[in-house]
Design a protein around this motif. Structure first.
Motif, PDB file in Angstrom:
ATOM      1  N   VAL A 138       1.191  -9.052 -12.903  1.00 28.83           N
ATOM      2  CA  VAL A 138       0.395 -10.146 -13.478  1.00 28.83           C
ATOM      3  C   VAL A 138       0.896 -11.485 -12.953  1.00 28.83           C
ATOM      4  CG1 VAL A 138      -0.163 -11.352 -15.624  1.00 28.83           C
ATOM      5  CG2 VAL A 138      -0.251  -8.867 -15.549  1.00 28.83           C
ATOM      6  N   ALA A 139       2.223 -11.625 -12.857  1.00 26.31           N
ATOM      7  CA  ALA A 139       2.792 -12.861 -12.326  1.00 26.31           C
ATOM      8  C   ALA A 139       2.380 -13.063 -10.870  1.00 26.31           C
ATOM      9  CB  ALA A 139       4.319 -12.827 -12.445  1.00 26.31           C
ATOM     10  N   PHE A 140       2.333 -11.975 -10.088  1.00 25.26           N
ATOM     11  CA  PHE A 140       1.849 -12.054  -8.713  1.00 25.26           C
ATOM     12  C   PHE A 140       0.433 -12.594  -8.670  1.00 25.26           C
ATOM     13  CE2 PHE A 140       4.547  -8.721  -6.230  1.00 25.26           C
ATOM     14  CZ  PHE A 140       5.676  -9.473  -6.500  1.00 25.26           C
ATOM     15  N   ALA A 141      -0.445 -12.006  -9.477  1.00 23.24           N
ATOM     16  CA  ALA A 141      -1.859 -12.412  -9.480  1.00 23.24           C
ATOM     17  C   ALA A 141      -1.994 -13.874  -9.882  1.00 23.24           C
ATOM     18  CB  ALA A 141      -2.645 -11.513 -10.428  1.00 23.24           C
ATOM     19  N   ASP A 142      -1.224 -14.322 -10.856  1.00 28.03           N
ATOM     20  CA  ASP A 142      -1.274 -15.715 -11.282  1.00 28.03           C
ATOM     21  C   ASP A 142      -0.854 -16.645 -10.151  1.00 28.03           C
ATOM     22  OD1 ASP A 142      -2.111 -14.937 -13.757  1.00 28.03           O
ATOM     23  OD2 ASP A 142      -0.127 -15.107 -14.706  1.00 28.03           O
ATOM     24  N   GLU A 143       0.208 -16.268  -9.427  1.00 29.75           N
ATOM     25  CA  GLU A 143       0.662 -17.101  -8.316  1.00 29.75           C
ATOM     26  C   GLU A 143      -0.409 -17.186  -7.228  1.00 29.75           C
ATOM     27  OE1 GLU A 143       3.108 -18.970  -8.246  1.00 29.75           O
ATOM     28  OE2 GLU A 143       4.424 -18.249  -9.851  1.00 29.75           O
ATOM     29  N   SER A 203       2.097 -14.484   2.384  1.00 23.83           N
ATOM     30  CA  SER A 203       1.592 -15.842   2.585  1.00 23.83           C
ATOM     31  C   SER A 203       0.573 -16.241   1.527  1.00 23.83           C
ATOM     32  CB  SER A 203       0.968 -15.973   3.973  1.00 23.83           C
ATOM     33  OG  SER A 203      -0.175 -15.133   4.075  1.00 23.83           O
ATOM     34  N   ALA A 204       0.004 -15.241   0.838  1.00 20.09           N
ATOM     35  CA  ALA A 204      -1.022 -15.526  -0.165  1.00 20.09           C
ATOM     36  C   ALA A 204      -0.434 -15.911  -1.504  1.00 20.09           C
ATOM     37  CB  ALA A 204      -1.941 -14.311  -0.327  1.00 20.09           C
ATOM     38  N   MET A 205       0.874 -15.828  -1.660  1.00 14.53           N
ATOM     39  CA  MET A 205       1.460 -16.164  -2.963  1.00 14.53           C
ATOM     40  C   MET A 205       2.791 -16.893  -2.814  1.00 14.53           C
ATOM     41  SD  MET A 205       2.912 -12.518  -4.329  1.00 14.53           S
ATOM     42  CE  MET A 205       4.106 -11.600  -3.362  1.00 14.53           C
ATOM     43  N   GLN A 206       2.917 -17.698  -1.786  1.00 13.90           N
ATOM     44  CA  GLN A 206       4.144 -18.450  -1.589  1.00 13.90           C
ATOM     45  C   GLN A 206       4.300 -19.510  -2.678  1.00 13.90           C
ATOM     46  OE1 GLN A 206       3.995 -20.023   2.362  1.00 13.90           O
ATOM     47  NE2 GLN A 206       4.837 -18.176   3.295  1.00 13.90           N
ATOM     48  N   PRO A 254      -7.165 -17.209   0.855  1.00 16.15           N
ATOM     49  CA  PRO A 254      -6.142 -16.155   0.957  1.00 16.15           C
ATOM     50  C   PRO A 254      -6.381 -15.024  -0.012  1.00 16.15           C
ATOM     51  CG  PRO A 254      -5.114 -18.328   0.979  1.00 16.15           C
ATOM     52  CD  PRO A 254      -6.568 -18.547   0.661  1.00 16.15           C
ATOM     53  N   LEU A 255      -6.847 -15.348  -1.206  1.00 15.18           N
ATOM     54  CA  LEU A 255      -7.090 -14.321  -2.217  1.00 15.18           C
ATOM     55  C   LEU A 255      -8.212 -13.403  -1.782  1.00 15.18           C
ATOM     56  CD1 LEU A 255      -5.621 -13.886  -4.813  1.00 15.18           C
ATOM     57  CD2 LEU A 255      -7.420 -15.096  -6.042  1.00 15.18           C
ATOM     58  N   GLN A 256      -9.330 -14.019  -1.241  1.00 16.86           N
ATOM     59  CA  GLN A 256     -10.455 -13.205  -0.775  1.00 16.86           C
ATOM     60  C   GLN A 256     -10.043 -12.339   0.409  1.00 16.86           C
ATOM     61  OE1 GLN A 256     -12.935 -16.605  -0.087  1.00 16.86           O
ATOM     62  NE2 GLN A 256     -14.249 -16.186  -1.857  1.00 16.86           N
TER      63      GLN A 256
END
Length: 718
Positions: free
Chosen positions: A165-170, A212-215, A16-18
């Protein structure tokens, strides 16, 4: 080529991240790939092959697209995640950093840190209202738990970056879980996405982030939302209630409707009440409680309770009619407001009775989802519930109106009907026992709510004239010309609120009488050749608060009749010969009885329109100009108010105070005496915003310089 791409899709393993990085990298490309001029909207979940096709068709995008061989290699590596955990974690962190950089670039380009919605979510004020306004550069919240950044209260940009930053961590966490075949979603109520879901939703929508990439699973938030099931919001307005001074200016709360109560508004057991109130200390005495409530000495308290419980308190305990106005908000806006309430419901903000209260919070919540609106900043320092309802009506937010009569209103309707029927049959008196049974809340259980308190019942009476949308504006300015004794004068007056018994009665509870923050300056045309002449300019009156609560003994109302006042006013000192007027501080209290008479409006629960009353009164006054600097008085105040027609009202009153100054060695100075005062008021309404008023009074005291005062004034409500 498209056949080849579909085949490639079956062998590629893309996290999902890619996928998110891939889509954001080709965002500008996708906007140029259009069908009939409409840009194609890409989604990681459904249209990854089409996104790759867009890249292949654009020369500028070739550098970003891996070759088929490398894609196959990536797919092969994905099959060996068990032996490459550390490598995958490192790659996930790298991908997260790339996304974070992209988000930061977008947020900087759009200047999201200063976006109105973002600042409102953080409790930053839109503007500073003079010396006493809120600082727009500092959040009103001083609780560190409300911010992810240590500088979040002073820097909306720092808080925005902390959220990204919190988004990226999730996202990184979700990718690591999926690439290690961990199918369980993270469950962490302390996650930033769980703590601040309204912020997360707005940012993800604004930056077009694939949700969907950070649920993340938020069990407490999910359970809370399922419990409330918010579909629609309405404002419930409970009318003014003088028998509880903290409710004297009315009350508003939000009704949260689920699908069941939206389908049938009478099914109130499917609705909840969102109430912002004062978290006061019940051990404090009334005076201390009132002072702390007005000066921020208490915190606010967000209560979310079943709606029937709150409604019953107003209709049955307080005997207050209720008006409910459905808000014209979309389901998405309703959801966002409730998510924001989740973020803020535990905050301890200072409660100010006049500015940060139940009514201001409703405007603030609506402002959060309507960035183009500036509702809260449109009102002056004092935010009063009826002003809020009228403002929302003016701005087009009220979709429908429903009236719910109090239990006492229904009993009054029965009382009116019995008296009217008896009059038609030629009977002039009804059995006292029957009337008492109708008036009794214990014996007569009629109510707008079902016996189990879960359902609203249809009422069979006409709507009373208490809708706050129909009332005059609470602020008032006046100019008057008059004569006191031999001196002519001009009065200039202003009143911040509220309403007295001669004002136009529509929209207020019957016989409502409450004034606050009013002042009058008098300009005399003096004759310097005469003795005892007043100064050319004097402060005639400064009222902090003054009011009377009328609950007629022959009506279905169960409260008492009483009054109180705190003011500075000019009085004639009757202790000395030819005494002149002096400014004094005055504190008064009255307790007594009142009676309603006349013919009430047909089919309503309104009381008869005429009123008479008698009070036992006590007053204490102090000022340098009067004898010995003080006087205390006790006596009787009696009067009647008469509604001549819809535009004309009159009131007459006789005050019989007996004053005491203390003993005096001067034989020409009296230490105690009677000083009766008779007064007459008459008001004619030009329209809802304008009126003419005549006031006349005469003091039956031969030891004062000027006994009479007559004035004609023009009043403008604004």
């Amino acid at each position: 080529m498209f056949k080849f791409l579909m085949n490639v899709h079956h062998v590629i393993s893309v996290s999902p991240l890619q996928c998110e990085i891939l889509l954001m990298s080709i965002h500008s490309v996708s906007n140029r790939i259009a069908i009939d001029g409409t840009p194609i909207q890409l989604s990681c979940r459904a249209r990854l092959p089409l996104a790759i096709a867009g890249l292949l068709l654009t020369v500028q995008a070739q550098a970003f697209l891996p070759t088929p061989a490398s894609l196959v290699t990536t797919g092969e590596l994905a099959l060996n995640t068990d032996t490459n955990t550390n490598t995958n974690k490192a790659k996930a962190e790298t991908d997260a950093n790339q996304l974070l950089n992209l988000w930061r670039e977008q947020s900087t380009t759009k200047n999201l840190a200063q976006d109105t919605t973002w600042r409102r979510l953080l409790y930053f004020s839109d503007e500073k209202k003079g010396l006493f306004g809120k600082n727009k550069n500092i959040s009103a919240v001083d609780d560190a738990r409300f911010f992810l950044s240590s500088n979040g209260r002073e820097d909306s940009g720092a808080e925005l970056d902390a959220m990204l930053v919190a988004f990226a961590d999730e996202m990184a966490n979700k990718t690591n879980n999926s690439e290690t075949n961990n199918t369980a979603q993270a469950s962490n109520s302390n996650s930033a996405l769980c703590r601040f879901p309204a912020r997360a939703k707005w940012l993800s929508d604004t930056l077009a982030i694939d949700k969907s990439a950070m649920q993340v699973t938020c069990p407490e938030l999910t359970a809370w939302m399922q419990k409330l099931a918010p579909e629609q919001l309405s404002i419930m307005f409970a009318q003014e209630y003088l028998d509880n001074p903290l409710s004297a200016f009315a009350h508003t709360l939000l009704r949260i409707d689920s699908k069941a109560s939206v389908a049938d508004l009478s099914q109130i057991h499917h609705a909840y009440a969102l109430n912002d109130t004062v978290d006061g200390d019940t051990k404090d005495n009334f005076v201390l409680y009132a002072i702390k409530s007005m000066t921020g000495g208490y915190n606010n308290l967000i209560e979310i309770d079943p709606y029937p419980e709150k409604l019953a308190k107003y209709l049955q305990d307080d005997e207050r009619d209720a008006w409910t106005y459905q808000l014209d908000l979309t389901p998405e806006e309703v959801q966002q407001i409730i998510l924001h309430v989740w973020e803020t419901k535990e905050l301890k903000l200072p409660y100010y009775f006049t500015s940060d209260n139940c009514a201001s919070e409703i405007l603030r919540l609506i402002d959060v989802v309507r960035p183009e609106q500036h509702l809260l900043s449109q009102l002056p320092y004092a935010v009063i519930p009826s002003d809020v309802v009228q403002l929302l009506n003016k701005e087009g937010f009220l979709a429908s109106t429903n009236y719910t009569p109090a239990d006492s209103t229904l009993r009054q309707a029965q009382l009116n009907k019995v008296k009217q029927e008896s009059k038609q049959l030629g009977y002039h008196n009804n059995p006292k026992q029957m009337l008492n049974e109708i008036k009794s809340a214990q014996l007569n259980k009629v109510s707008s709510m079902s016996a189990d308190g879960q359902t609203l019942l249809p009422h069979q009476i006409a709507v009373s004239d208490t809708n706050p949308l129909n009332r005059h504006s609470l602020q008032m300015g006046s100019i008057g010309i008059g004569q006191r004794g031999d001196n002519n004068y001009i009065d200039l007056g202003a009143r911040a609120g509220y309403h007295d018994t001669l004002d136009h009665p529509s929209g207020f509870p019957q016989f409502f009488d409450l004034e606050g923050a009013s002042a009058t300056v008098r300009l005399y045309d003096t004759d310097i050749d005469k003795a005892n002449q007043p100064k050319s300019v004097v402060l005639q009156n400064l009222t902090l608060i003054k009011g009377r609560s009328f609950n007629p003994v022959n009506s279905a109302k169960k409260g008492k009749t009483w009054g109180a006042s705190i003011e500075a006013t000019r009085v004639n000192d009757g202790s000395q010969q030819d005494g002149t007027d002096h400014l004094v501080g005055s504190l008064g209290y009255e307790s007594g009885w009142s009676w309603a008479f006349g013919t009430p409006s047909a089919g309503t629960g309104e009381m008869p329109p005429q009123l008479c009353y008698t009070f036992l009164a006590g007053t204490a006054q102090t000022g340098r100009g009067i004898n010995k600097g003080f006087r205390v008085g006790a006596g009787v105040n009696a009067g009647c108010r008469y509604q001549i027609n819809n535009q004309l009202r009159a009131q007459a009153e006789l005050q019989l105070p007996y004053w005491y100054h203390g003993s005096s060695d001067d034989s020409n100075v009296r230490g105690h005496y009677w000083q009766p005062i008779s007064s007459l008021g008459l008001q004619y309404d030009i329209d809802k915003k304008q009126a003419l008023r005549i006031n006349a009074n005469y003091e039956w005291q031969d030891r004062i310089d000027a006994n009479d005062d007559v004035q004609l004034s023009y009043r403008r409500y604004f």
